[in-house]
Write an enzyme that holds these catalytic residues in place. Structure first.
Site, mmCIF file in Angstrom:
data_model
loop_
_atom_site.group_PDB
_atom_site.id
_atom_site.type_symbol
_atom_site.label_atom_id
_atom_site.label_comp_id
_atom_site.label_asym_id
_atom_site.label_seq_id
_atom_site.Cartn_x
_atom_site.Cartn_y
_atom_site.Cartn_z
ATOM 1 N N ASP A 32 11.266 50.664 54.754
ATOM 2 C CA ASP A 32 11.916 50.676 56.066
ATOM 3 C C ASP A 32 13.364 50.215 55.918
ATOM 4 O OD1 ASP A 32 10.685 50.500 59.241
ATOM 5 O OD2 ASP A 32 12.695 49.714 58.855
ATOM 6 N N ILE A 33 14.275 50.876 56.597
ATOM 7 C CA ILE A 33 15.704 50.569 56.473
ATOM 8 C C ILE A 33 16.037 49.204 57.093
ATOM 9 C CG2 ILE A 33 16.579 51.658 58.606
ATOM 10 C CD1 ILE A 33 18.702 53.045 56.792
ATOM 11 N N ASN A 89 2.744 52.535 66.030
ATOM 12 C CA ASN A 89 3.173 52.460 67.420
ATOM 13 C C ASN A 89 3.124 53.843 68.066
ATOM 14 O OD1 ASN A 89 3.848 49.655 67.279
ATOM 15 N ND2 ASN A 89 5.725 50.193 66.188
ATOM 16 N N GLY A 95 6.699 50.629 71.598
ATOM 17 C CA GLY A 95 8.002 50.518 70.941
ATOM 18 C C GLY A 95 8.267 51.572 69.886
ATOM 19 N N GLN A 96 7.588 52.729 69.981
ATOM 20 C CA GLN A 96 7.857 53.792 69.003
ATOM 21 C C GLN A 96 9.279 54.297 69.174
ATOM 22 O OE1 GLN A 96 5.192 57.188 69.140
ATOM 23 N NE2 GLN A 96 6.051 58.076 67.269
ATOM 24 N N HIS A 102 4.090 57.441 61.773
ATOM 25 C CA HIS A 102 4.266 56.602 60.575
ATOM 26 C C HIS A 102 3.404 55.368 60.689
ATOM 27 C CE1 HIS A 102 7.384 55.834 63.601
ATOM 28 N NE2 HIS A 102 7.294 54.552 63.263
ATOM 29 N N LEU A 103 2.853 54.979 59.552
ATOM 30 C CA LEU A 103 2.070 53.752 59.470
ATOM 31 C C LEU A 103 2.949 52.704 58.796
ATOM 32 C CD1 LEU A 103 -0.837 52.644 59.962
ATOM 33 C CD2 LEU A 103 -1.326 53.238 57.582
ATOM 34 N N HIS A 104 3.195 51.584 59.507
ATOM 35 C CA HIS A 104 3.930 50.476 58.893
ATOM 36 C C HIS A 104 2.956 49.683 58.021
ATOM 37 C CE1 HIS A 104 7.491 50.421 61.767
ATOM 38 N NE2 HIS A 104 6.620 51.065 62.527
HETATM 39 P P1 5GP Z 1 8.723 52.595 65.172
HETATM 40 O O1 5GP Z 1 9.434 51.595 66.040
HETATM 41 O O2 5GP Z 1 8.957 54.013 65.637
HETATM 42 O O3 5GP Z 1 7.262 52.275 64.975
HETATM 43 O O4 5GP Z 1 9.353 52.415 63.738
HETATM 44 C C1 5GP Z 1 10.399 53.203 63.242
HETATM 45 C C2 5GP Z 1 10.891 52.515 61.988
HETATM 46 O O5 5GP Z 1 11.684 53.416 61.268
HETATM 47 C C3 5GP Z 1 11.739 51.271 62.261
HETATM 48 O O6 5GP Z 1 11.134 50.131 61.647
HETATM 49 C C4 5GP Z 1 13.093 51.626 61.647
HETATM 50 O O7 5GP Z 1 13.706 50.527 61.014
HETATM 51 C C5 5GP Z 1 12.727 52.721 60.661
HETATM 52 N N1 5GP Z 1 13.792 53.702 60.434
HETATM 53 C C6 5GP Z 1 14.512 54.350 61.393
HETATM 54 N N2 5GP Z 1 15.384 55.193 60.825
HETATM 55 C C7 5GP Z 1 15.210 55.071 59.475
HETATM 56 C C8 5GP Z 1 15.837 55.705 58.356
HETATM 57 O O8 5GP Z 1 16.728 56.547 58.477
HETATM 58 N N3 5GP Z 1 15.399 55.338 57.125
HETATM 59 C C9 5GP Z 1 14.394 54.412 56.952
HETATM 60 N N4 5GP Z 1 14.051 54.126 55.689
HETATM 61 N N5 5GP Z 1 13.795 53.806 57.991
HETATM 62 C C10 5GP Z 1 14.200 54.134 59.233
#
Ligand code: 5GP
Ligand code: ZN
Length: 116
Positions: A32-33, A89, A95-96, A102-104
């Site tokens: 994750d970035i 999410n 909070g998606q 995606h699975l964290h």
């Molecule tokens: P969500 O909130 O949708 O469950 O999580 C999205 C995740 O994607 C966030 O934790 C965010 O930091 C990560 N993310 C968003 N854009 C990028 C990207 O361009 N590269 C990477 N590696 N992670 C990203």
């Protein structure tokens, strides 16, 4: 299959760089970035599926593989004993922010419950 406006499809296609940890024909795992834990990987299907609302019966094996892969990676990263959290999410209240499923995989510190 891939959507040009989707940031994760662009990572799959190699158009946007990512710190890729694992991939095979079906899935990709990358860092994750903006990590919120010492270990924070995102495990995604290579097929574009926007949210958990869009799962279909034909995706059953693919979606299951996200979890079995997270479990394998947790063992590989040696966080299986200390513990980890898998989070997916769906939509606004969860909070998606990226609309490609995606699975964290989160590990390396203690997490509170219930989530905020
Ligand atoms: P969500 O909130 O949708 O469950 O999580 C999205 C995740 O994607 C966030 O934790 C965010 O930091 C990560 N993310 C968003 N854009 C990028 C990207 O361009 N590269 C990477 N590696 N992670 C990203
Ligand atoms: Zn996508």
């Amino acid at each position: 299959m891939s959507e040009s406006s989707c940031i994760f499809c662009q990572i799959i296609d190699g158009a946007i760089p990512a710190d890729i940890y694992y991939q095979d024909d079906d899935i990709l795992a990358f860092r994750d970035i903006h990590p919120v834990a010492p270990t924070h990987l995102l495990i995604i299907p290579k097929k574009h599926i926007a949210t958990a609302n869009d799962f279909s019966d034909e995706d059953e094996r693919l979606i299951g593989k996200l979890m079995t892969t997270a479990s394998k990676l947790a063992r590989e990263l040696r966080v299986d004993r200390s513990g980890y959290r898998m989070v997916m999410n769906c939509n606004r209240d969860a909070g998606q922010t990226v609309f490609h499923v995606h699975l964290h995989l989160l590990a390396g510190r203690a997490f509170s419950w219930p989530p905020g």
